[in-house]
Design an enzyme around this catalytic site. Structure first.
Site, mmCIF file in Angstrom:
data_model
loop_
_atom_site.group_PDB
_atom_site.id
_atom_site.type_symbol
_atom_site.label_atom_id
_atom_site.label_comp_id
_atom_site.label_asym_id
_atom_site.label_seq_id
_atom_site.Cartn_x
_atom_site.Cartn_y
_atom_site.Cartn_z
ATOM 1 N N ILE A 39 -11.923 -5.942 -4.346
ATOM 2 C CA ILE A 39 -12.722 -5.607 -3.171
ATOM 3 C C ILE A 39 -12.051 -6.214 -1.945
ATOM 4 C CG2 ILE A 39 -14.974 -5.859 -2.046
ATOM 5 C CD1 ILE A 39 -14.973 -4.012 -4.484
ATOM 6 N N HIS A 120 -30.939 -9.436 -0.040
ATOM 7 C CA HIS A 120 -31.860 -9.274 1.090
ATOM 8 C C HIS A 120 -31.069 -9.155 2.380
ATOM 9 C CE1 HIS A 120 -32.035 -13.331 3.105
ATOM 10 N NE2 HIS A 120 -31.794 -13.809 1.899
ATOM 11 N N GLU A 166 -37.441 -10.881 2.739
ATOM 12 C CA GLU A 166 -37.234 -11.896 1.696
ATOM 13 C C GLU A 166 -37.587 -13.273 2.209
ATOM 14 O OE1 GLU A 166 -34.887 -15.001 -0.520
ATOM 15 O OE2 GLU A 166 -34.882 -14.455 1.593
ATOM 16 N N ASP A 195 -27.436 -13.628 -3.107
ATOM 17 C CA ASP A 195 -28.045 -14.258 -1.938
ATOM 18 C C ASP A 195 -27.227 -15.484 -1.587
ATOM 19 O OD1 ASP A 195 -29.670 -15.243 0.024
ATOM 20 O OD2 ASP A 195 -31.506 -15.254 -1.177
ATOM 21 N N HIS A 282 -30.438 -21.453 7.599
ATOM 22 C CA HIS A 282 -31.625 -21.135 8.403
ATOM 23 C C HIS A 282 -31.522 -21.657 9.838
ATOM 24 C CE1 HIS A 282 -34.667 -20.184 4.927
ATOM 25 N NE2 HIS A 282 -33.607 -19.398 4.933
#
Length: 433
Positions: A39, A120, A166, A195, A282
């Site tokens: 890939i 997600h 999610e 994820d 986050h």
């Protein structure tokens, strides 16, 4: 990735199938599955750049209910539609806002054996969410596009999914599973979750849920000489949990979030001990600069390996194989060349499911056009050229309905390079009757 925990999962099995590789007509035992393509890291990073641009143009994030999420969904859907997938958008409501899942099915395969891969697509509102979870979203997108480039025809039906909300508690994936009829749930032979696969201070963690899926990933990394550990930090905190909770076999990969890398892990994998696997988890700094290229590249290749391997399903006893392993150079932007396989001693016509395995080594596969020529000269197109197909090599299996052709005679693989500056050769090819 969010902060929820999971229920325990019972083990289930997935059969791994293979293709026959032999030089002469025979009915030998099956051999390993046809290798997955590499890939291209550049392609995966290009998707991440697009997601970053989308976030930057929409308030700095791609969160549920925000314009950046819907724009991300539209970007992914456009790529899949152009590649020949059947896509649909599933809507749901959460926290007073409309959410969206994107489901993409690759045509063909056994509808009673569905292999799914998902990630997600939403970020938290604090930032662009490029590692969490642009990385997984981009990895499965490029793998899906590689399926299209190879015109893969696996035994199982392939389905890819990009989940919404999610970060609010696997809302999108839970909605999908809860609205999947029991009869359809029983057809999902496995769900693979991705994820955070490009953490800047990465670890190499493998879910320890379904043993066959786990072994598939571990064997891949063992082949690279890269040690793995069982994933515990994100256990049940991502979209595999709703699938696991209804008994669907699950597995996946993870490179770490807010936990600190230990000294032993730093010695094993490199990176910085005592520092979080992802210091920008986050946070607003989760941008395109928050990615480890090596981890992203390895995990993207591992996704393709799992899709190619697990998608093969239960081995079907092979037919007789006829192969040519003599190298044939393909002139750069030149005339077509052929490689011949002579078939003799058969009765009747070729099958409606004649398998054509090709191994063409080339520095820009998008330049190459491939045809199968029947003994009477009838051409069956296997692969078109494409200016967007920048990967190298063509290692793929094609199925041709050759039932109108007599089986015996000289069958040819024809290859032509239709653009300049790249070179290659036919390494080998074979017919399976």
């Amino acid at each position: 990735m969010n902060l929820f925990r999971r229920a325990a999962v019972g083990a289930a099995t997935l059969a791994i199938g293979g293709l026959l590789a032999t030089a002469t007509p025979s009915a030998a035992a099956p051999s390993p599955t046809l290798a997955a393509p590499d890939i291209p890291l550049a392609n995966v990073k290009a998707h991440l750049s697009q997601l970053q641009s989308i976030a930057s143009a929409n308030g700095g994030n791609r969160a549920h209910g925000r314009a950046g999420y819907k724009a991300s969904l539209d970007y992914v859907k456009g790529k899949l539609d152009a590649a020949g997938f059947t896509t649909r958008i599933q809507q749901f409501t959460s926290s007073g806002a409309t959410g969206y899942n994107l489901i993409a099915d690759w045509p063909g395969g056994d509808a009673n054996q569905v292999l799914m891969a998902g990630a997600h697509l939403d970020s938290v509102s604090a930032g662009a969410g490029i590692n969490d979870n642009g990385s997984g979203s981009a990895g499965i997108l490029e793998t899906a596009l590689a399926v299209s480039r190879a015109q893969l025809q696996p035994t199982k039906h392939l389905r890819f999914a990009w989940w919404g909300a999610e970060e609010l508690g696997m809302v999108g994936s839970r909605y999908y599973v809860n609205n999947l009829p029991a009869a359809d749930r029983s057809k999902v032979s496995g769900y693979l979750n991705f994820d955070m696969i490009g953490s800047p201070n990465p670890g190499y963690f493998v879910y320890d849920d379904d043993p066959t899926i786990e072994k598939t990933f571990k064997d891949y990394y063992a082949g690279l000489g890269v040690p793995t550990e069982i994933e515990t930090e994100g256990d049940g905190r991502s979209d595999h949990a709703p699938f696991a909770n209804v008994g669907i076999p699950v597995g996946g990969l993870f490179t770490g979030a807010e936990r600190a890398k230990s000294s032993a892990q730093a010695q094993k994998w490199g990176g910085t001990a005592g520092q979080a696997f992802d210091r920008c988890y986050h946070s607003s700094c989760d941008t395109t600069s928050n990615i480890n290229d090596t981890a992203l590249d390895r995990n993207s290749d591992a996704i393709a390996h799992a899709i190619w391997t697990l998608g093969a399903g239960t081995t079907v006893p092979p037919g007789d194989v006829y192969e040519n392993t003599t190298d044939v150079a393909i002139p750069d932007n030149g005339a077509a060349v052929t490689s011949t396989v002579d078939v003799a001693g058969r009765t009747g016509n070729a099958p409606a499911t004649l398998k054509v395995d090709v191994d063409v080594r080339h520095t820009w596969r998008g330049d190459v056009v491939l045809d199968l020529l029947a003994p009477d000269g009838t051409a069956y197109r296997l692969k078109n050229s494409s200016s967007n197909d920048s990967a190298d090599n063509i290692i793929a299996t094609y199925t041709v309905n050759a039932s109108s052709e007599p089986a015996n005679g000289a069958w040819k693989l024809r290859a032509q390079d239709v653009a300049s500056q790249d070179t290659g050769y036919i390494n080998s090819w074979k017919l399976t009757f």
